[in-house]
Design a protein around this motif. Structure first.
Motif, PDB file in Angstrom:
ATOM      1  N   THR A   1      31.654 -53.407  -4.038  1.00 61.76           N
ATOM      2  CA  THR A   1      33.041 -53.493  -4.480  1.00 61.76           C
ATOM      3  C   THR A   1      33.748 -54.633  -3.789  1.00 61.76           C
TER       4      THR A   1
ATOM      5  N   ASP B   1      35.796 -53.774 -10.155  1.00 52.76           N
ATOM      6  CA  ASP B   1      35.186 -52.433 -10.193  1.00 52.76           C
ATOM      7  C   ASP B   1      33.760 -52.443 -10.740  1.00 52.76           C
TER       8      ASP B   1
ATOM      9  N   ALA C   1      31.183 -50.280  -8.758  1.00 52.74           N
ATOM     10  CA  ALA C   1      31.543 -48.859  -8.805  1.00 52.74           C
ATOM     11  C   ALA C   1      31.347 -48.297 -10.206  1.00 52.74           C
TER      12      ALA C   1
END
Length: 312
Positions: free
Chosen positions: A279, A185, A188
């Motif tokens: 990602t 992650d 993000a």
């Protein structure tokens, strides 16, 4: 995969309104955990499934309310949910289907209320998260949030499970899963203003948060990502070894999610420092040897669990 109606019967859920609550739970988990849900429905004994799903739905919804980017946090929503859960534990009732199903699981399988309150308290502390200053801060969050998140479905699977919890195994599996998730992650989280790596580690590699947010793959950034990947791989190897030595029930519960994290880590390692810009996608096509090994280990665990249940 056993029909859901038969799964509810195996789990002792016969009351029609309660069956509707557990069905809502299953639909929720299928929506928010599209990879984990089929694995749980296929691998876990039918008698466990309604209760594991109820605990997972409760843990996931609580986590989603607490683990929001700084600009989108709404403490009032989390605290209203926590109060509703606490009230339900006291009264045995709730206006929420997810809570009603979980309360039934808590009652019939003897889930300690203290562990639920501890999880809520840990998540409440997560509302003020802005980053880790040191490794100690990371481990503090791991022990107060990630380990309880993983423990709740484990101790909810059947009566007496809370008395057989393997805390050391849960800690190492939670650590491996968290490190992989933080890497997957990375891009993000940066876009949302979050960073899940200790500031002391960034300082050691001579990089700043701005360096990461810029997306530039400098030698220092590449060295930092390689270091984080190696840490995750080391912890993953330890977790895999610990799981091989765990009992049959623990293997059934923890092997599927850990295998998924292992394949995700492989994708992270292949992507390298580019994870700060895009990602990572989960590779859901393991090698044939890995697939066969996982299937055989799962089958052996299912057989051992069924044998133990027949003897008890």
């Amino acid at each position: 995969m056993v029909l859901w109606s038969r799964t509810l019967h195996a789990g002792g859920v016969e009351d029609e309104p309660l069956r509707a609550d557990y069905t809502a739970v299953a639909q929720y988990v299928a929506r928010v955990e599209p990879l984990s849900y089929p694995a749980m429905r296929t691998v876990l004994p039918p008698a466990w499934q309604p209760h594991v799903l109820a605990a997972l739905a409760f843990a996931k919804h609580t986590d989603d309310l607490a683990d929001l980017p700084p600009a989108h946090r709404h403490g009032g929503r989390f605290h209203a949910w926590a109060e509703a859960v606490a009230h339900g534990l006291t009264t045995g009732s709730s206006p929420y289907a997810l809570v009603r199903a979980f309360l039934h699981t808590v009652a019939v399988n003897g889930v300690p209320h203290a562990q639920i309150h501890d999880y809520l308290a840990g998540q409440a502390g997560n509302l003020s998260f802005t980053g880790y200053a040191t490794d100690e801060d990371y481990y503090r969050c791991l022990h107060s949030v990630t380990v309880p998140y993983l423990a709740l479905p484990c101790i909810s699977r059947r009566p007496g499970a809370a008395n057989r919890i393997n805390h050391s195994l849960l800690r190492i599996v939670a650590d491996a899963a968290q490190r992989v998730d933080d890497l997957a992650d990375f891009a993000a989280d940066l876009r949302l203003g979050q960073l899940h790596f200790p500031q002391t580690t960034l300082t050691r590699f001579g990089i700043t948060r701005a360096d990461l947010e810029s997306g530039r793959q400098t030698p220092a950034v590449r060295a930092f990502v390689a270091h984080a990947c190696q840490q995750a791989r080391t912890v993953m190897d330890i977790a895999q070894d610990a799981l091989r030595r765990a009992d049959a029930e623990e293997q059934l519960l923890l092997r599927p999610p850990l295998v998924a994290k292992q394949h995700l880590l492989g994708g992270i390692e292949r992507q390298g420092a580019d994870i700060i810009r895009r990602t990572v996608a989960l590779n859901i096509l393991p090698a044939p040897t890995e697939l066969l090994d996982g299937a055989l280990r799962t089958l052996r665990a299912r057989v051992r669990v069924a044998t133990l249940r027949a003897r008890s």
